[in-house]
Design a protein around this motif. Structure first.
Motif, PDB file in Angstrom:
ATOM      1  N   ARG A 298       0.808  -1.218   0.000  1.00 26.00           N
ATOM      2  CA  ARG A 298       0.000   0.000   0.000  1.00 26.00           C
ATOM      3  C   ARG A 298       0.839   1.266   0.000  1.00 26.00           C
ATOM      4  N   PHE A 299       2.124   1.170   0.286  1.00 26.88           N
ATOM      5  CA  PHE A 299       2.961   2.362   0.235  1.00 26.88           C
ATOM      6  C   PHE A 299       4.412   1.974   0.000  1.00 26.88           C
ATOM      7  N   VAL A 300       5.136   2.913  -0.603  1.00 29.78           N
ATOM      8  CA  VAL A 300       6.601   2.857  -0.669  1.00 29.78           C
ATOM      9  C   VAL A 300       7.091   4.202  -0.161  1.00 29.78           C
ATOM     10  N   ALA A 301       7.949   4.176   0.854  1.00 26.71           N
ATOM     11  CA  ALA A 301       8.480   5.403   1.449  1.00 26.71           C
ATOM     12  C   ALA A 301       9.985   5.484   1.224  1.00 26.71           C
ATOM     13  N   HIS A 302      10.472   6.682   0.963  1.00 26.37           N
ATOM     14  CA  HIS A 302      11.914   6.928   0.823  1.00 26.37           C
ATOM     15  C   HIS A 302      12.354   7.903   1.913  1.00 26.37           C
ATOM     16  N   LEU A 303      13.337   7.489   2.702  1.00 27.30           N
ATOM     17  CA  LEU A 303      13.910   8.388   3.697  1.00 27.30           C
ATOM     18  C   LEU A 303      15.209   9.010   3.218  1.00 27.30           C
ATOM     19  N   ASP A 304      15.657   8.599   2.044  1.00 21.00           N
ATOM     20  CA  ASP A 304      16.827   9.196   1.392  1.00 21.00           C
ATOM     21  C   ASP A 304      16.509   9.386  -0.079  1.00 21.00           C
ATOM     22  N   LEU A 305      17.138  10.375  -0.670  1.00 21.14           N
ATOM     23  CA  LEU A 305      16.894  10.683  -2.081  1.00 21.14           C
ATOM     24  C   LEU A 305      17.418   9.551  -2.965  1.00 21.14           C
ATOM     25  N   PRO A 306      16.576   8.980  -3.839  1.00 20.02           N
ATOM     26  CA  PRO A 306      17.068   7.972  -4.783  1.00 20.02           C
ATOM     27  C   PRO A 306      18.108   8.569  -5.733  1.00 20.02           C
ATOM     28  N   GLU A 310      14.842   6.784 -12.708  1.00 21.20           N
ATOM     29  CA  GLU A 310      14.582   5.391 -13.063  1.00 21.20           C
ATOM     30  C   GLU A 310      14.429   4.548 -11.800  1.00 21.20           C
ATOM     31  N   GLY A 311      15.383   4.723 -10.857  1.00 23.83           N
ATOM     32  CA  GLY A 311      15.306   3.972  -9.616  1.00 23.83           C
ATOM     33  C   GLY A 311      14.066   4.324  -8.816  1.00 23.83           C
ATOM     34  N   TYR A 312      13.757   5.612  -8.746  1.00 26.19           N
ATOM     35  CA  TYR A 312      12.578   6.068  -7.997  1.00 26.19           C
ATOM     36  C   TYR A 312      11.299   5.473  -8.579  1.00 26.19           C
ATOM     37  N   TYR A 313      11.164   5.521  -9.901  1.00 32.45           N
ATOM     38  CA  TYR A 313       9.954   4.987 -10.545  1.00 32.45           C
ATOM     39  C   TYR A 313       9.851   3.478 -10.327  1.00 32.45           C
ATOM     40  N   GLN A 314      10.979   2.789 -10.465  1.00 33.24           N
ATOM     41  CA  GLN A 314      10.984   1.339 -10.270  1.00 33.24           C
ATOM     42  C   GLN A 314      10.573   0.987  -8.840  1.00 33.24           C
ATOM     43  N   GLU A 315      11.114   1.730  -7.881  1.00 34.71           N
ATOM     44  CA  GLU A 315      10.844   1.426  -6.469  1.00 34.71           C
ATOM     45  C   GLU A 315       9.406   1.790  -6.083  1.00 34.71           C
ATOM     46  N   THR A 316       8.954   2.973  -6.473  1.00 34.72           N
ATOM     47  CA  THR A 316       7.584   3.357  -6.122  1.00 34.72           C
ATOM     48  C   THR A 316       6.561   2.483  -6.843  1.00 34.72           C
ATOM     49  N   GLY A 317       6.933   1.947  -7.986  1.00 33.92           N
ATOM     50  CA  GLY A 317       6.019   1.100  -8.751  1.00 33.92           C
ATOM     51  C   GLY A 317       5.672  -0.208  -8.060  1.00 33.92           C
ATOM     52  N   ARG A 318       6.382  -0.531  -6.981  1.00 31.82           N
ATOM     53  CA  ARG A 318       6.065  -1.757  -6.240  1.00 31.82           C
ATOM     54  C   ARG A 318       4.830  -1.589  -5.371  1.00 31.82           C
ATOM     55  N   ALA A 319       4.317  -0.375  -5.282  1.00 32.43           N
ATOM     56  CA  ALA A 319       3.093  -0.121  -4.519  1.00 32.43           C
ATOM     57  C   ALA A 319       1.873  -0.234  -5.437  1.00 32.43           C
ATOM     58  N   GLY A 320       0.786  -0.739  -4.883  1.00 32.11           N
ATOM     59  CA  GLY A 320      -0.497  -0.703  -5.576  1.00 32.11           C
ATOM     60  C   GLY A 320      -0.585  -1.496  -6.854  1.00 32.11           C
ATOM     61  N   PRO A 325      -5.749   2.246  -4.340  1.00 27.88           N
ATOM     62  CA  PRO A 325      -4.938   3.420  -3.984  1.00 27.88           C
ATOM     63  C   PRO A 325      -3.701   3.049  -3.182  1.00 27.88           C
ATOM     64  N   ALA A 326      -2.588   3.704  -3.500  1.00 31.25           N
ATOM     65  CA  ALA A 326      -1.314   3.483  -2.812  1.00 31.25           C
ATOM     66  C   ALA A 326      -0.569   4.814  -2.766  1.00 31.25           C
ATOM     67  N   THR A 327       0.448   4.885  -1.919  1.00 29.69           N
ATOM     68  CA  THR A 327       1.176   6.130  -1.712  1.00 29.69           C
ATOM     69  C   THR A 327       2.666   5.944  -1.969  1.00 29.69           C
ATOM     70  N   ALA A 328       3.257   6.897  -2.689  1.00 33.25           N
ATOM     71  CA  ALA A 328       4.711   6.997  -2.827  1.00 33.25           C
ATOM     72  C   ALA A 328       5.124   8.256  -2.063  1.00 33.25           C
ATOM     73  N   TRP A 329       5.722   8.058  -0.892  1.00 37.04           N
ATOM     74  CA  TRP A 329       6.019   9.154   0.039  1.00 37.04           C
ATOM     75  C   TRP A 329       7.534   9.278   0.203  1.00 37.04           C
ATOM     76  N   MET A 330       8.030  10.516   0.211  1.00 42.99           N
ATOM     77  CA  MET A 330       9.466  10.706   0.400  1.00 42.99           C
ATOM     78  C   MET A 330       9.721  11.929   1.263  1.00 42.99           C
ATOM     79  N   ALA A 331      10.668  11.802   2.193  1.00 39.20           N
ATOM     80  CA  ALA A 331      11.169  12.934   2.962  1.00 39.20           C
ATOM     81  C   ALA A 331      12.517  13.320   2.362  1.00 39.20           C
ATOM     82  N   TYR A 332      12.661  14.593   2.016  1.00 42.81           N
ATOM     83  CA  TYR A 332      13.808  15.040   1.214  1.00 42.81           C
ATOM     84  C   TYR A 332      14.371  16.315   1.820  1.00 42.81           C
ATOM     85  N   GLY A 333      15.695  16.384   1.962  1.00 44.38           N
ATOM     86  CA  GLY A 333      16.280  17.566   2.581  1.00 44.38           C
ATOM     87  C   GLY A 333      17.647  17.928   2.042  1.00 44.38           C
ATOM     88  N   LEU A 334      18.233  18.937   2.665  1.00 48.46           N
ATOM     89  CA  LEU A 334      19.500  19.503   2.209  1.00 48.46           C
ATOM     90  C   LEU A 334      20.615  18.463   2.175  1.00 48.46           C
TER      91      LEU A 334
END
Length: 608
Positions: A298-306, A310-320, A325-334
């Motif tokens: 139901r979700f794929v979360a990223h705690l670090d920037l991919p 290509e990698g981001y799409y491949q990884e988030t695509g494992r949801a749903g 409905p599914a969520t691709a959630w990422m926390a992104y910072g400096l």
């Protein structure tokens, strides 16, 4: 010989094909080669499984996913398909048994790892068998500079040389136009028919939030939106994986780590638990996930920037994958930007250019004020997408602001440190100077005497970090590889001279989600998607399925997908004939599981 539509209905239990499937299948059944780009969850596997069942002989599937072959074969056998595999996990006796079954014409599908095709005895074995089709799954693995490159894929062009009359179909869910061309060339499919079914996953809600307290942000996200749901949390380092998994367990959330540093038995056990248990979270590096066919992630979360889109799409695509409905959630910072900018400076010139291109595209997605889905699809060559209304920037459009003066202050500080003191420092020191903080480090280096000291009082610490992050993203600042020191770029001068305006994305404060069931929570979804009377029936069917799956030692989705159980719970079939009309109930599953389903429904009726 059955038609593709008859096989679809009899074996897989569906009345009609999804968009694009039938044309691909009929082309391959007729003996044509094909290169297929289709999003995860779009039904790629049927595009080679049905031709293998329609054409005489055995379909040979080349897949890099050794750890998942047993589950893939179990799922097919549950449908009544005669499937097997050959890989390095088997003993000699088991391999000989599979080979004998193959030569006896008693297999419909045979899964092989690509390295097996480098072994001459395997090629001789295939030459003795009657082959219906060669399928090359995860075909993007042939792209040498891609995120999942497998050297053994480079040898797959020999299939056409040694078996010129056998149709080949190569499939992937992840390919930019450049990767698409590379797959075609390296696999000798330039003369094949190419099918591009699009890359959109409309059921996935893309959301990227400013990183502040990532552990707390993740915990809030899980508790308020995906309580009890199965999902994947990606981290870049093994240490982070271990820490986050431990943190979630300490807070009462079932989670296991997965990374290449764990022994093979532990990785296999954690993967098996994820596939077989409901509501388990895997915290993982990118070593986990390719080929995972669990439909109810139901979700794929990223705690670090991919590292790349290509990698981001491949990884988030494992949801749903089930279309719900599914969520691709990422926390992104400096620090994500600083770390990746440093990494992009490693290697030879060609490698650095590729890394910089990947990072620029990834950062553009994070910093955009437009629809994230439009930008993502554009990267994969789909230029006509409209704003989706189902990503965070569509639902809460971010504001942009004129950050030229703050940008000049940051760049001027970096410039003065370099010219006047011949010094280079990281983000923290630059921000402290702008804020006029008399820290020990500031006083030690005499930075309180710089003319830029204290000129940044109009912004707070977090806001200045956001400015620096976006300057790095826009290439107006750079990071030295050794210590993460900030340096100017060729484009900095135009900003300092006032010849270039700098527009920045206004960061929204990362707010704590409201307590209670969120829109993504399991219980909330069940209540919304099922009539009230059907919800307890669905739960009873899930419990029955879990018991059968445990007894047979297979993942629950091998028995029936959630979508099939929802339809059963809603329709309440009273006979095998009525049950046969439900999507996902083919002949073999009807005979094998139908009585159990009807018994469960009858028990539920009696209980109510």
């Amino acid at each position: 010989m059955d038609t593709p539509t008859e096989v679809l209905h009899r074996v897989f239990g569906y009345d009609s094909f999804r968009a694009g499937q039938q044309e691909i299948i009929e082309h391959v059944v007729a003996g044509g080669d094909a290169l297929v780009l289709m999003p995860t969850g779009g039904g790629k596997s049927l595009c080679y499984q049905i031709p293998a069942l329609v054409r005489p002989g055995v379909g040979v599937v080349v897949s890099p996913l050794i750890a998942l072959m047993q589950d893939q074969v179990d799922a097919l056998r549950a449908l009544g398909v005669r499937a097997g595999f050959l890989n390095s996990t088997q003993g000699l006796d088991e391999q000989q048994t599979v080979a004998a079954t193959l030569l006896a014409g008693e297999l419909d599908l045979l899964y092989l790892a690509p390295e097996r095709l480098r072994v001459e005895s395997t090629m001789r074995l295939l030459e003795k068998a009657k082959i219906s089709v060669f399928a090359i799954d995860e075909a993007h693995c042939v792209a040498q500079w891609g995120h999942d490159f497998r050297p053994d894929y480079l040898a797959l062009s020999q299939l056409h040389e040694r078996f010129p009359q056998i149709p080949r179909i190569a499939l992937t869910a992840t390919a930019t136009p450049a990767t698409h061309a590379e797959i075609s060339t390296r696999l000798g499919l330039d003369q094949a028919r190419h099918f591009v079914a699009g890359f959109d996953r409309p059921n996935i809600h893309y959301r990227i939030t400013a990183k502040s307290e990532p552990k707390r942000q993740l915990l809030d996200f899980l508790r308020t939106e995906h309580d009890g749901d199965a999902g994947i949390v990606y981290c870049l380092s093994r240490a982070s994986v271990e820490k986050i998994a431990e943190f979630l367990v300490e807070h009462g959330i079932a989670a296991v780590p997965y990374h290449a540093g764990l022994d093979a038995a532990t990785r296999a056990a954690h993967q098996a638990r994820f596939l077989r248990e409901d509501g388990l979270i895997v915290v993982a590096t990118i070593a986990f996930g390719m080929g995972i066919d669990k439909p109810d992630v139901r979700f794929v979360a990223h705690l670090d920037l991919p590292k790349s889109l290509e990698g981001y799409y491949q990884e988030t695509g494992r949801a749903g994958r089930d279309g719900l409905p599914a969520t691709a959630w990422m926390a992104y910072g400096l620090q994500d930007v600083v770390q990746h900018r440093r990494l992009s400076l490693e290697g030879d010139e060609a490698h650095r250019r590729r890394q910089a291109h990947h990072l620029d595209a990834m950062l553009a997605l994070c910093e955009t004020v437009g629809c994230r889905r439009v930008m993502l699809l554009d990267y994969f060559g789909q230029k006509d997408a409209e704003p989706c209304g189902n990503c965070d920037t569509c639902q809460t459009p971010p504001a942009s602001w004129d950050g030229t003066v703050p940008a000049q202050k940051v760049l001027s500080t970096v410039l003065r440190l370099a010219r006047e003191r011949r010094q280079k420092f990281g983000v923290g020191q630059v921000v402290d100077i702008l804020l006029g903080k008399t820290t020990a480090k500031v006083l030690q280096h005499g930075h309180e005497t710089l003319t830029v000291f204290g000129v940044g009082a109009e912004l707070g610490n977090a806001e200045w970090h956001g400015v620096v992050r976006q300057l790095l993203s826009q290439g107006l600042l750079a990071v030295e590889s050794d210590y993460g020191a900030l340096v100017l770029t060729d484009d900095s001068a135009a900003v300092l001279r006032g010849q270039r305006e700098v527009l920045l994305r206004r960061d929204l404060a990362p707010a704590r989600s409201r307590s209670g069931s969120g829109s993504g929570a399991s219980k909330g979804k069940t209540a919304v998607e099922l009539p009230a009377a059907a919800a307890p029936v669905f739960e009873r069917l899930r419990a029955w399925r879990a018991g059968v799956a445990k007894e047979q030692g297979v993942p629950a989705y091998v028995i029936f997908h959630d979508a099939t159980l929802r339809e059963i719970a809603t329709l309440g079939p009273a006979s095998l004939g009525e049950l046969a009309r439900v999507n996902g109930v083919g002949e073999n599953k009807l005979a094998k599981y139908g009585p159990g389903v009807l018994e469960t429904l009858a028990a539920e009726t009696s209980a109510s």
